[in-house]
Design a protein around this motif. Sequence first.
Motif, PDB file in Angstrom:
ATOM      1  N   ALA A  57      -0.064  14.563   6.796  1.00 31.62           N
ATOM      2  CA  ALA A  57      -0.363  15.818   6.089  1.00 31.62           C
ATOM      3  C   ALA A  57      -0.950  15.572   4.700  1.00 31.62           C
ATOM      4  CB  ALA A  57       0.906  16.664   5.977  1.00 31.62           C
ATOM      5  N   LEU A  58      -0.675  14.421   4.106  1.00 32.42           N
ATOM      6  CA  LEU A  58      -1.163  14.149   2.751  1.00 32.42           C
ATOM      7  C   LEU A  58      -2.683  14.079   2.677  1.00 32.42           C
ATOM      8  CD1 LEU A  58       1.368  11.418   1.520  1.00 32.42           C
ATOM      9  CD2 LEU A  58       1.430  13.905   1.150  1.00 32.42           C
ATOM     10  N   TYR A  59      -3.306  13.724   3.773  1.00 31.73           N
ATOM     11  CA  TYR A  59      -4.761  13.551   3.780  1.00 31.73           C
ATOM     12  C   TYR A  59      -5.511  14.879   3.780  1.00 31.73           C
ATOM     13  CZ  TYR A  59      -3.582   8.710   4.673  1.00 31.73           C
ATOM     14  OH  TYR A  59      -3.061   7.434   4.545  1.00 31.73           O
ATOM     15  N   GLN A  60      -4.765  15.978   3.816  1.00 31.09           N
ATOM     16  CA  GLN A  60      -5.368  17.309   3.784  1.00 31.09           C
ATOM     17  C   GLN A  60      -4.950  18.103   2.554  1.00 31.09           C
ATOM     18  OE1 GLN A  60      -3.889  18.662   7.546  1.00 31.09           O
ATOM     19  NE2 GLN A  60      -5.440  17.568   8.727  1.00 31.09           N
ATOM     20  N   VAL A  61      -4.347  17.420   1.589  1.00 34.45           N
ATOM     21  CA  VAL A  61      -3.908  18.082   0.360  1.00 34.45           C
ATOM     22  C   VAL A  61      -5.054  18.063  -0.648  1.00 34.45           C
ATOM     23  CG1 VAL A  61      -2.290  18.012  -1.572  1.00 34.45           C
ATOM     24  CG2 VAL A  61      -1.497  17.471   0.745  1.00 34.45           C
ATOM     25  N   ALA A  62      -5.512  19.244  -1.031  1.00 34.25           N
ATOM     26  CA  ALA A  62      -6.687  19.361  -1.890  1.00 34.25           C
ATOM     27  C   ALA A  62      -6.534  18.596  -3.200  1.00 34.25           C
ATOM     28  CB  ALA A  62      -6.984  20.835  -2.164  1.00 34.25           C
ATOM     29  N   GLU A  63      -5.360  18.666  -3.808  1.00 34.74           N
ATOM     30  CA  GLU A  63      -5.157  17.981  -5.089  1.00 34.74           C
ATOM     31  C   GLU A  63      -5.307  16.467  -4.945  1.00 34.74           C
ATOM     32  OE1 GLU A  63      -2.036  17.887  -8.851  1.00 34.74           O
ATOM     33  OE2 GLU A  63      -1.567  19.084  -7.077  1.00 34.74           O
ATOM     34  N   ALA A 113       3.724  11.291  -3.504  1.00 35.74           N
ATOM     35  CA  ALA A 113       2.719  11.124  -2.449  1.00 35.74           C
ATOM     36  C   ALA A 113       1.808   9.941  -2.740  1.00 35.74           C
ATOM     37  CB  ALA A 113       1.896  12.400  -2.310  1.00 35.74           C
ATOM     38  N   LEU A 114       1.442   9.749  -3.995  1.00 36.68           N
ATOM     39  CA  LEU A 114       0.596   8.617  -4.366  1.00 36.68           C
ATOM     40  C   LEU A 114       1.276   7.286  -4.020  1.00 36.68           C
ATOM     41  CD1 LEU A 114      -0.761   9.830  -7.832  1.00 36.68           C
ATOM     42  CD2 LEU A 114      -2.064   9.625  -5.691  1.00 36.68           C
ATOM     43  N   VAL A 180       6.328   4.894  -8.217  1.00 34.83           N
ATOM     44  CA  VAL A 180       7.052   3.696  -7.793  1.00 34.83           C
ATOM     45  C   VAL A 180       8.144   4.066  -6.791  1.00 34.83           C
ATOM     46  CG1 VAL A 180       8.515   1.780  -8.550  1.00 34.83           C
ATOM     47  CG2 VAL A 180       6.586   2.499  -9.972  1.00 34.83           C
ATOM     48  N   SER A 181       8.891   5.132  -7.074  1.00 34.00           N
ATOM     49  CA  SER A 181       9.949   5.573  -6.164  1.00 34.00           C
ATOM     50  C   SER A 181       9.379   5.968  -4.805  1.00 34.00           C
ATOM     51  CB  SER A 181      10.706   6.758  -6.763  1.00 34.00           C
ATOM     52  OG  SER A 181      11.395   6.375  -7.929  1.00 34.00           O
ATOM     53  N   GLY A 182       8.205   6.597  -4.815  1.00 35.07           N
ATOM     54  CA  GLY A 182       7.557   6.968  -3.558  1.00 35.07           C
ATOM     55  C   GLY A 182       7.181   5.754  -2.742  1.00 35.07           C
ATOM     56  N   ALA A 183       6.624   4.740  -3.403  1.00 38.58           N
ATOM     57  CA  ALA A 183       6.254   3.506  -2.700  1.00 38.58           C
ATOM     58  C   ALA A 183       7.490   2.813  -2.144  1.00 38.58           C
ATOM     59  CB  ALA A 183       5.489   2.580  -3.643  1.00 38.58           C
ATOM     60  N   GLU A 184       8.546   2.748  -2.949  1.00 43.26           N
ATOM     61  CA  GLU A 184       9.803   2.145  -2.486  1.00 43.26           C
ATOM     62  C   GLU A 184      10.328   2.887  -1.264  1.00 43.26           C
ATOM     63  OE1 GLU A 184      12.004  -0.279  -3.315  1.00 43.26           O
ATOM     64  OE2 GLU A 184      10.962  -1.187  -5.010  1.00 43.26           O
ATOM     65  N   ALA A 185      10.303   4.213  -1.328  1.00 42.49           N
ATOM     66  CA  ALA A 185      10.794   5.021  -0.208  1.00 42.49           C
ATOM     67  C   ALA A 185       9.974   4.778   1.052  1.00 42.49           C
ATOM     68  CB  ALA A 185      10.760   6.503  -0.582  1.00 42.49           C
ATOM     69  N   ALA A 186       8.674   4.592   0.890  1.00 44.28           N
ATOM     70  CA  ALA A 186       7.811   4.326   2.043  1.00 44.28           C
ATOM     71  C   ALA A 186       8.173   2.993   2.695  1.00 44.28           C
ATOM     72  CB  ALA A 186       6.348   4.328   1.609  1.00 44.28           C
ATOM     73  N   PHE A 187       8.345   1.960   1.877  1.00 44.04           N
ATOM     74  CA  PHE A 187       8.724   0.651   2.417  1.00 44.04           C
ATOM     75  C   PHE A 187      10.081   0.729   3.119  1.00 44.04           C
ATOM     76  CE2 PHE A 187       5.862  -1.349  -0.930  1.00 44.04           C
ATOM     77  CZ  PHE A 187       4.955  -1.865  -0.012  1.00 44.04           C
ATOM     78  N   VAL A 188      11.039   1.402   2.501  1.00 49.23           N
ATOM     79  CA  VAL A 188      12.380   1.534   3.087  1.00 49.23           C
ATOM     80  C   VAL A 188      12.320   2.303   4.410  1.00 49.23           C
ATOM     81  CG1 VAL A 188      14.641   2.623   2.774  1.00 49.23           C
ATOM     82  CG2 VAL A 188      13.607   1.313   0.903  1.00 49.23           C
ATOM     83  N   SER A 189      11.491   3.337   4.459  1.00 53.14           N
ATOM     84  CA  SER A 189      11.346   4.123   5.676  1.00 53.14           C
ATOM     85  C   SER A 189      10.797   3.279   6.825  1.00 53.14           C
ATOM     86  CB  SER A 189      10.415   5.315   5.417  1.00 53.14           C
ATOM     87  OG  SER A 189      10.149   6.020   6.608  1.00 53.14           O
ATOM     88  N   VAL A 190       9.766   2.486   6.542  1.00 49.47           N
ATOM     89  CA  VAL A 190       9.197   1.627   7.581  1.00 49.47           C
ATOM     90  C   VAL A 190      10.226   0.588   8.019  1.00 49.47           C
ATOM     91  CG1 VAL A 190       7.373  -0.021   8.156  1.00 49.47           C
ATOM     92  CG2 VAL A 190       6.851   1.977   6.750  1.00 49.47           C
ATOM     93  N   HIS A 191      10.976   0.051   7.072  1.00 47.45           N
ATOM     94  CA  HIS A 191      12.003  -0.937   7.396  1.00 47.45           C
ATOM     95  C   HIS A 191      13.033  -0.334   8.359  1.00 47.45           C
ATOM     96  CE1 HIS A 191      14.388  -4.575   5.638  1.00 47.45           C
ATOM     97  NE2 HIS A 191      14.471  -4.516   6.939  1.00 47.45           N
TER      98      HIS A 191
END
Length: 199
Positions: A57-63, A113-114, A180-191
């Motif tokens: 869904a992030l790839y369709q966010v105008a901002e 999101a970034l 940074v927290s978003g990136a950490e959360a992404a890595f943890v989610s994949v793990h």
Amino acid sequence: MNQIPAQDSRARRLKALTSGTHDRLDKAIMVGDPFANRANYAKFLKVQYLFHRDIAALYQVAELEGLLPDLVGRRRFEAVAQDLADLGVADIQGLEADPARFVAGEIIDVPTALGWLYVAEGSSLGAAFLLKFAAKLGLNAKYGARHLAPADEGRGLHWRTFTAALDSIDLTAEEDARVVSGAEAAFVSVHARVRQFFD
């Protein structure tokens, strides 16, 4: 948490600050030996499917489109879904039990999101090695390993264009922390997904 010079680029700071979490994920993936055979690779694809579904869904966010170049063209969810279909993995409905992390139409926190998008783009950069492993299973950028294919302009330029845009975004220190927290959360989610399918 490591202290990174303030004048360093945001992308470099992200790499340094998330390196521990990233390394643990990489090791967990390699322990699963995802390229030992097609059955293991299918598990790896399910991990990828859920990650890219989470951020689709992030790839369709105008901002976000206004901040990052060719955002729509960077989306790989459909390619992962096609890779699963190529391998005959038809039962992906069971993968949809959990809601996606980001949902179309809902308000999103841009810095968070970034961070997630940084992880997605970084995985694309590192996919060159994975594509070589996939080739040993008879898979390639047009069959079974589409989501590992390089961008038309090449992986290096594709990544540098993304990081240049990421570095140029004006954020407060508190917003930077959320990246940074978003990136950490992404890595943890994949793990967590790796444990789900490989343990």
